[in-house]
Design an enzyme around this catalytic site. Structure first.
Site, PDB file in Angstrom:
ATOM      1  N   ASN A 137       0.823  -1.218   0.000  1.00 21.40           N
ATOM      2  CA  ASN A 137       0.000   0.000   0.000  1.00 21.40           C
ATOM      3  C   ASN A 137       0.859   1.271   0.000  1.00 21.40           C
ATOM      4  OD1 ASN A 137       1.005   0.127   2.569  1.00 21.40           O
ATOM      5  ND2 ASN A 137      -0.936  -0.232   3.625  1.00 21.40           N
ATOM      6  N   HIS A 139       3.319   1.997   2.132  1.00 18.97           N
ATOM      7  CA  HIS A 139       3.793   2.495   3.440  1.00 18.97           C
ATOM      8  C   HIS A 139       5.306   2.382   3.568  1.00 18.97           C
ATOM      9  CE1 HIS A 139       3.240  -1.668   5.677  1.00 18.97           C
ATOM     10  NE2 HIS A 139       4.439  -1.577   5.144  1.00 18.97           N
TER      11      HIS A 139
HETATM   12  C1  F6R Z   1       9.478  -3.011   8.583  1.00 18.90           C
HETATM   13  C2  F6R Z   1       8.862  -1.890   7.879  1.00 18.90           C
HETATM   14  C3  F6R Z   1       7.903  -2.126   6.753  1.00 18.90           C
HETATM   15  C4  F6R Z   1       8.440  -3.102   5.702  1.00 18.90           C
HETATM   16  C5  F6R Z   1       7.458  -3.270   4.551  1.00 18.90           C
HETATM   17  C6  F6R Z   1       7.931  -4.284   3.533  1.00 18.90           C
HETATM   18  O1  F6R Z   1      10.406  -2.569   9.565  1.00 18.90           O
HETATM   19  O2  F6R Z   1       9.115  -0.789   8.228  1.00 18.90           O
HETATM   20  O3  F6R Z   1       7.620  -0.897   6.147  1.00 18.90           O
HETATM   21  O4  F6R Z   1       9.666  -2.640   5.216  1.00 18.90           O
HETATM   22  O5  F6R Z   1       6.214  -3.673   5.053  1.00 18.90           O
HETATM   23  O6  F6R Z   1       7.999  -5.550   4.114  1.00 18.90           O
HETATM   24  P1  F6R Z   1       8.456  -6.811   3.254  1.00 18.90           P
HETATM   25  O7  F6R Z   1       9.876  -6.583   2.869  1.00 18.90           O
HETATM   26  O8  F6R Z   1       8.322  -7.979   4.212  1.00 18.90           O
HETATM   27  O9  F6R Z   1       7.542  -6.887   2.082  1.00 18.90           O
END
Ligand code: F6R
Length: 263
Positions: A137, A139
């Site tokens: 999304n 973030h």
């Molecule tokens: C984790 C964080 C999140 C992740 C994001 C992607 O500390 O801040 O923003 O970086 O959700 O996560 P993955 O790499 O598991 O898809």
């Protein structure tokens, strides 16, 4: 903004680790902002290798993690504390006193706690290099869509999409955290340099929106357009919806000639 396109997730991890490693070699007391998540695993693996095989020294490095689930203690297997120790801290020589991760076990006085996390970053002199992943999304940290672009470290209610994405990490009977403590967008934008990693088709829309879309709280990663020194490292699938790939490739080529220190 620099965009580095890599063939696959392994190449992406190695490239991110190379940039972090160079930053540590340039400044032994680097203040490093860290992220968790599956996309960062290759980077941590390569950083551990650089430490073991190429004597990369982390003994003066200070770290600040972006976020932690509210309600999980440091020993909970799904906590970001546990992730960081398992994949990185247990294998390199960062002194425990130099490691900062928001405490998910706090109860009450949340504002005061979040202010103290911000103060710790400020007292250290700010973050030199911030690592980020990105959610489907858009973030960064746990700054879910509609987060204030001026936000600081605070409690954040997780979006349903993020809760669903995290479900796979928890047992069927386990309760999935609904809230987190996260650095804000304002906090992240104060880092001197930012490195964002993304892999896989599921991140393609988020990457295109973050880089080529309008700046909007609906895609909090788009706030990175306001930052003067951001490098995106993405694999082919995550970069597949970018319209200006050819331009980013030429920027990289010219950067290598004119200002190689940026790479
Ligand atoms: C984790 C964080 C999140 C992740 C994001 C992607 O500390 O801040 O923003 O970086 O959700 O996560 P993955 O790499 O598991 O898809």
């Amino acid at each position: 903004m620099l965009l580095v396109l890599k063939h696959n997730e392994d190449d992406l991890g190695r490239e991110a680790a190379r940039i972090v490693g160079n930053a540590v070699r340039r400044r032994a007391a680097l203040r490093l902002g860290l992220a968790t998540g599956s996309t960062t695993l290759g980077m941590y693996k390569e950083l551990v290798r650089l430490h073991r095989e190429e004597a990369l020294d982390f003994s003066h490095v200070l770290t600040f993690n972006l976020d932690e689930y509210l309600g999980l203690s440091a020993s909970h297997p799904q906590s970001f504390h546990c992730f960081m120790h398992t994949h990185f801290f247990a294998h390199v020589n960062i002194p425990a006193a130099n490691i900062h991760i928001p405490d998910g076990s706090i109860q009450g006085n949340y504002d005061q706690y979040c202010r103290s996390y911000e103060e710790a970053i400020r007292d250290a002199g700010g973050i030199d290099l911030q690592i980020l992943g990105i959610g489907r999304n858009g973030h960064i940290g746990f700054n879910e869509p509609t987060s204030s672009l001026g936000s600081r470290t605070r409690l954040k209610v997780l979006s349903q999409e993020t809760i669903d994405d995290n479900r796979k990490f928890f047992g069927p009977a386990e309760e999935i955290p609904q809230c987190a403590i996260t650095m804000g967008i304002g906090t992240i934008l104060e880092a001197k340099r930012i490195l964002l990693v993304a892999s896989g088709e599921s991140k393609a829309a988020a990457i295109a929106n973050a880089i080529e879309g309008p700046i909007t709280a609906s895609v909090t990663a788009s706030a990175l357009q306001l930052h003067p020194d951001v490098t995106f490292i993405v694999d082919q699938a995550a970069g597949s919806r970018l319209q200006q790939q050819e331009y980013y490739r030429r920027v990289l080529e010219m950067t290598a000639v004119l200002t190689p220190d940026r790479l």
